[in-house]
Write a protein that holds these residues in place. Sequence first.
Motif, PDB file in Angstrom:
ATOM      1  N   ASP A  65       0.839  -1.208   0.000  1.00  0.00           N
ATOM      2  CA  ASP A  65       0.000   0.000   0.000  1.00  0.00           C
ATOM      3  C   ASP A  65       0.871   1.254   0.000  1.00  0.00           C
ATOM      4  OD1 ASP A  65      -2.288  -1.540   0.012  1.00  0.00           O
ATOM      5  OD2 ASP A  65      -2.697  -1.256   2.149  1.00  0.00           O
ATOM      6  N   TYR A  66       1.937   1.239   0.786  1.00  0.00           N
ATOM      7  CA  TYR A  66       2.854   2.382   0.851  1.00  0.00           C
ATOM      8  C   TYR A  66       3.531   2.599  -0.505  1.00  0.00           C
ATOM      9  CZ  TYR A  66       6.580   5.468   2.409  1.00  0.00           C
ATOM     10  OH  TYR A  66       7.425   6.547   2.546  1.00  0.00           O
ATOM     11  N   ILE A  67       4.020   1.517  -1.110  1.00  0.00           N
ATOM     12  CA  ILE A  67       4.669   1.623  -2.420  1.00  0.00           C
ATOM     13  C   ILE A  67       3.665   2.083  -3.472  1.00  0.00           C
ATOM     14  CG2 ILE A  67       5.873   0.349  -4.244  1.00  0.00           C
ATOM     15  CD1 ILE A  67       6.925  -1.544  -1.992  1.00  0.00           C
ATOM     16  N   THR A  68       2.432   1.599  -3.382  1.00  0.00           N
ATOM     17  CA  THR A  68       1.383   2.010  -4.323  1.00  0.00           C
ATOM     18  C   THR A  68       1.120   3.506  -4.230  1.00  0.00           C
ATOM     19  OG1 THR A  68       0.356  -0.176  -4.228  1.00  0.00           O
ATOM     20  CG2 THR A  68      -1.030   1.639  -5.011  1.00  0.00           C
ATOM     21  N   GLU A  69       1.011   4.024  -3.026  1.00  0.00           N
ATOM     22  CA  GLU A  69       0.802   5.469  -2.854  1.00  0.00           C
ATOM     23  C   GLU A  69       1.962   6.265  -3.428  1.00  0.00           C
ATOM     24  OE1 GLU A  69      -2.049   6.974  -2.053  1.00  0.00           O
ATOM     25  OE2 GLU A  69      -2.807   4.920  -2.038  1.00  0.00           O
TER      26      GLU A  69
END
Length: 185
Positions: free
Chosen positions: A61-65
């Motif tokens: 999720d962090y990498i996606t953001e």
Amino acid sequence: MPVISVQLDERQIGHGINGTFKYTQSFVAPGLFEQCHHLMSIEEALMAFYEYPDEMHELIDYITEYRLKYAKLLIDKLQPDAILSHDDWGAKKSLFMSPEMWREFFKEPYRKIYQYIRSRGVIAIQHADSYLAPIVEDTRKKLEGVAKSDEDVLSYIAFPNLAEKFFEDRKAKEENVVTYSIVEA
């Protein structure tokens, strides 16, 4: 010889950088999976999907953001016609993980990223040197009754909006059946 006139707007021929009218493409790597195994070994990353799924979801999720912010920056500043994303998910004969695991961890994040890119009028391209048949089947099932060939499925994966329009037009043509009868007078 008849003259064929075709009108294209700037978006169709590519506005290019500084009005050069050349196709421009940005390249983004590593992808979500590769970024995970760049932060730890590939073996540790694959094991973490089993042993620490909540933490891996949080990391993805962090990498996606981050990738969404990066895509916005690329589009706002460089205005590319396409963004090519690189992420190898497997080898020549199989994925590195089960299709179910790929779906659990990566399907939605990539959908979110590509939906954003496409919403900005930019083509999203995914490079993956991998055997993708197990996850392409998801799209085939989604298009059941609509897709008539492998090319239809791949077209939908690459260009969903164009493919949907093509499918609608094809269906309309198929339903518009004209019957002629020849009657002797």
